[in-house]
Every structure is written in structure tokens, then in C-alpha cells.
Design an enzyme around this catalytic site. Structure first.
Site, PDB file in Angstrom:
ATOM      1  N   ASN A   9      49.019  92.827  11.781  1.00  0.00           N
ATOM      2  CA  ASN A   9      48.445  91.756  12.608  1.00  0.00           C
ATOM      3  C   ASN A   9      49.603  91.079  13.350  1.00  0.00           C
ATOM      4  O   ASN A   9      50.359  90.324  12.747  1.00  0.00           O
ATOM      5  CB  ASN A   9      47.717  90.762  11.691  1.00  0.00           C
ATOM      6  N   TRP A  10      49.709  91.387  14.636  1.00  0.00           N
ATOM      7  CA  TRP A  10      50.853  90.865  15.407  1.00  0.00           C
ATOM      8  C   TRP A  10      50.680  89.381  15.746  1.00  0.00           C
ATOM      9  O   TRP A  10      51.607  88.753  16.252  1.00  0.00           O
ATOM     10  CB  TRP A  10      51.033  91.664  16.694  1.00  0.00           C
ATOM     11  N   LYS A  11      49.501  88.835  15.516  1.00  0.00           N
ATOM     12  CA  LYS A  11      49.202  87.444  15.906  1.00  0.00           C
ATOM     13  C   LYS A  11      49.597  87.225  17.378  1.00  0.00           C
ATOM     14  O   LYS A  11      49.511  88.144  18.169  1.00  0.00           O
ATOM     15  CB  LYS A  11      49.904  86.459  14.967  1.00  0.00           C
ATOM     16  N   HIS A  94      40.005  85.722  10.020  1.00  0.00           N
ATOM     17  CA  HIS A  94      41.367  85.453   9.547  1.00  0.00           C
ATOM     18  C   HIS A  94      41.476  83.956   9.254  1.00  0.00           C
ATOM     19  O   HIS A  94      40.870  83.138   9.951  1.00  0.00           O
ATOM     20  CB  HIS A  94      42.378  85.875  10.610  1.00  0.00           C
ATOM     21  N   GLU A  96      43.579  81.839   9.943  1.00  0.00           N
ATOM     22  CA  GLU A  96      43.989  81.015  11.099  1.00  0.00           C
ATOM     23  C   GLU A  96      42.793  80.778  12.031  1.00  0.00           C
ATOM     24  O   GLU A  96      42.676  79.705  12.636  1.00  0.00           O
ATOM     25  CB  GLU A  96      45.162  81.693  11.826  1.00  0.00           C
ATOM     26  N   GLU A 166      43.225  87.616   1.547  1.00  0.00           N
ATOM     27  CA  GLU A 166      44.456  86.959   1.983  1.00  0.00           C
ATOM     28  C   GLU A 166      44.455  85.515   1.477  1.00  0.00           C
ATOM     29  O   GLU A 166      43.873  84.630   2.133  1.00  0.00           O
ATOM     30  CB  GLU A 166      44.537  86.952   3.505  1.00  0.00           C
ATOM     31  N   GLY A 172      52.294  83.892   5.629  1.00  0.00           N
ATOM     32  CA  GLY A 172      53.410  83.371   6.408  1.00  0.00           C
ATOM     33  C   GLY A 172      54.301  82.406   5.646  1.00  0.00           C
ATOM     34  O   GLY A 172      55.141  81.733   6.245  1.00  0.00           O
ATOM     35  N   SER A 211      52.355  87.589   3.002  1.00  0.00           N
ATOM     36  CA  SER A 211      53.783  87.767   2.721  1.00  0.00           C
ATOM     37  C   SER A 211      54.103  89.095   2.035  1.00  0.00           C
ATOM     38  O   SER A 211      54.955  89.159   1.152  1.00  0.00           O
ATOM     39  CB  SER A 211      54.322  86.589   1.913  1.00  0.00           C
ATOM     40  N   GLY A 233      54.024  88.920   9.515  1.00  0.00           N
ATOM     41  CA  GLY A 233      55.419  88.893   9.975  1.00  0.00           C
ATOM     42  C   GLY A 233      56.141  90.225   9.895  1.00  0.00           C
ATOM     43  O   GLY A 233      56.832  90.631  10.849  1.00  0.00           O
TER      44      GLY A 233
HETATM   45  C1  PEP Z   1      48.398  87.658   8.110  1.00  0.00           C
HETATM   46  O1  PEP Z   1      48.547  86.904   9.051  1.00  0.00           O
HETATM   47  O2  PEP Z   1      47.345  88.279   7.995  1.00  0.00           O
HETATM   48  C2  PEP Z   1      49.481  87.794   7.144  1.00  0.00           C
HETATM   49  C3  PEP Z   1      49.233  88.393   6.027  1.00  0.00           C
HETATM   50  O3  PEP Z   1      50.713  87.248   7.491  1.00  0.00           O
HETATM   51  P1  PEP Z   1      52.090  87.388   6.660  1.00  0.00           P
HETATM   52  O4  PEP Z   1      52.222  88.835   6.252  1.00  0.00           O
HETATM   53  O5  PEP Z   1      53.149  86.980   7.631  1.00  0.00           O
HETATM   54  O6  PEP Z   1      51.979  86.495   5.487  1.00  0.00           O
END
Ligand code: PEP
Length: 253
Positions: A9-11, A94, A96, A166, A172, A211, A233
Site C-alpha cells: 500500500n503506497w498510500k 483501511h 486511515e 491491521e 506506521g 509495521s 512503509g
Molecule cells: C498500512 O498502511 O496498511 C500499513 C500496514 O502500514 P505500515 O506497514 O507502514 O505499518
């Protein structure tokens, strides 16, 4: 019996030059990887990614979509538009999207329906906040998020998608759930689905996100109910993402 999948997921990151470099680095190794691999760039770069990935095993996904097929919805993107640009997967709900843009369980379930109706694969993101966890409400929250889709569409429809667990406190933050913490919730999700249909539950792929890094991926992917990862990330750095993909081969760790 469930094949592993890793999705990046590049966001809201990237740019034409950076994307070209990242995609080309992933393509040099894609045929050696032990899992299905998906990248989810921001909407404006789907056309670029579609072109670069054409004919390759690296698959394309989107980070969000409208629940509506067309109409006066300024700023929105429909599922059929995503399909035209080669998307096979769509992330939904998600944390976010839920926290910043106020997406409700009902909206996410409507989006799930819209994605299935166009033949794409919804990736339903669920997860509790730190406050939920500390209050002992992890299963209640995750169960409610799952039930919104189950109640609207039924268990067979859920089985046409993928679930990504998640924990919001792990996204993050660098604070990954331990493999045991993650496994407990993954097993809970599978049991919740099994209460409606054992067969669907056994086949359902449940990804872990939060993460995930090259050095913790193998331990997570080695858990019996973790079928891959949703990576934020670390998906922006080719070597890190590739190492995470390689870690799905748990027989080699
Ligand atoms: C995500 O945004 O779905 C995610 C898992 O981010 P990160 O790996 O940076 O925690």
C-alpha cells in the site's frame, strides 16, 4: 491450501520517476518470488503502473473506491474505472479511510459489494485501536467490522474477498503485533467466518498489516492463520518489499 499474498500500500507516496524505479526493481525478481504480489499506487499512477506491469506476474490494486457506479460524486473513482486501468484488487476500509475520512462499516460494506459486482477482489481491512485493545474490545471491534459485510452480503461474498487484519496501533508506528498477538486475532476472524461456513473460512486469505519489516515478516507469516501481509512503509523500498515477499516461503526460514 491457501496461497500467500503480499500487497504493498503506497498510500500518498510516489511520483513518476520513483514509481518507475520501484516497479522495475520489483519486476526483476517477481518471477522468483514464492507468493502472489500486488502493488497499490495512488490513483493518478495506475495508468503508469498498468503499462509497466503489462504481461508480468506483478498485480495491480487500488487503495480505495467509490461505492457508486457513476454520477455526481466529485473527487471519487468508480470500480469500472479501476478495472479499465488493470486493477484486480481494491483495499477497503483501511484504518486511515475510517479514521480520517469517516468511512463507516456500512459504507465499507457497500464498497465491498460494488467491487464484487465488477468482478474485482475486495481486500477488507479491519483492526482495533490501542484504546479498543486496552479496553479488551479487540474481538468486538474486529467482529463488528466483519459482520457489517457478512450481514449485508453473506458469507459466500466475503469468501470472494480477502481480509487484512491491521491493528491501528501497529500501522506506521514501528510497533508490530507479536506473531502470537496477530495469530490470535487471525484465528478469531477465521472462527467468526467458520460460524457461518467452514469451507469459506478455511479458504479465506487473511493478511496481517502493521509495521511488517524484512526482519519480522517470517515469524508473522509462519503463523497458521496468517496468509501474507499488507505492507505500508516497507513497500516503498524495493529491497525491503522483496525481502518481505521472500519471507512468505516459511519452509526456508
Ligand atoms: C498500512 O498502511 O496498511 C500499513 C500496514 O502500514 P505500515 O506497514 O507502514 O505499518
Amino acid at each position: 491450501m491457501r496461497s500467500k499474498l503480499v500487497a504493498g500500500n503506497w498510500k500518498m507516496h510516489g511520483g513518476l520517476a520513483a514509481n518507475a524505479a520501484l516497479l522495475s526493481a520489483l519486476l526483476t525478481e517477481i518471477d522468483t518470488l514464492p507468493c502472489e504480489v500486488v502493488v497499490c499506487p495512488p490513483f493518478p499512477y495506475l495508468a503508469q503502473a498498468q503499462q509497466v506491469l503489462a504481461g508480468s506476474a506483478l498485480k495491480l490494486g487500488a487503495q480505495n473506491v467509490s461505492q457508486h457506479p457513476a454520477g455526481a460524486y466529485t473527487g471519487e473513482v468508480s470500480v469500472s474505472m479501476l478495472r479499465e486501468f488493470g486493477c484486480r484488487y481494491v483495499l477497503l476500509g483501511h484504518s486511515e479511510r475510517r479514521a480520517i475520512y469517516g468511512e463507516s462499516d456500512a459504507t465499507v460494506a457497500a464498497k465491498f459489494e460494488a467491487v464484487l459486482a465488477e468482478g474485482l477482489v475486495p481486500v477488507l481491512c479491519v483492526g482495533e485501536t490501542l484504546a479498543d485493545r486496552q479496553a479488551g474490545e479487540t474481538e468486538m471491534v474486529v467482529g463488528r467490522q466483519l459482520d457489517a459485510v457478512l450481514a449485508r452480503l453473506g458469507v459466500a461474498a466475503l469468501g470472494c474477498g480477502i481480509v487484512a487484519y491491521e491493528p491501528v496501533w501497529a500501522i506506521g508506528t514501528g510497533q508490530t503485533a507479536t506473531p502470537e498477538q496477530a495469530q490470535l486475532v487471525h484465528a478469531f476472524i477465521r472462527q467468526r467466518v467458520a460460524a457461518s461456513d467452514d469451507e469459506v473460512a478455511a479458504k479465506l486469505r487473511i493478511l496481517y498489516g502493521g509495521s511488517v519489516k524484512a526482519d519480522n515478516a517470517a515469524a508473522l507469516f509462519g503463523q497458521p492463520d496468517i496468509d501474507g501481509g499488507l505492507i505500508g512503509g516497507a513497500a516503498l523500498v524495493a529491497e525491503d518489499f522483496l525481502a518481505i515477499c521472500r519471507a512468505t516461503d516459511v519452509s526456508s526460514s
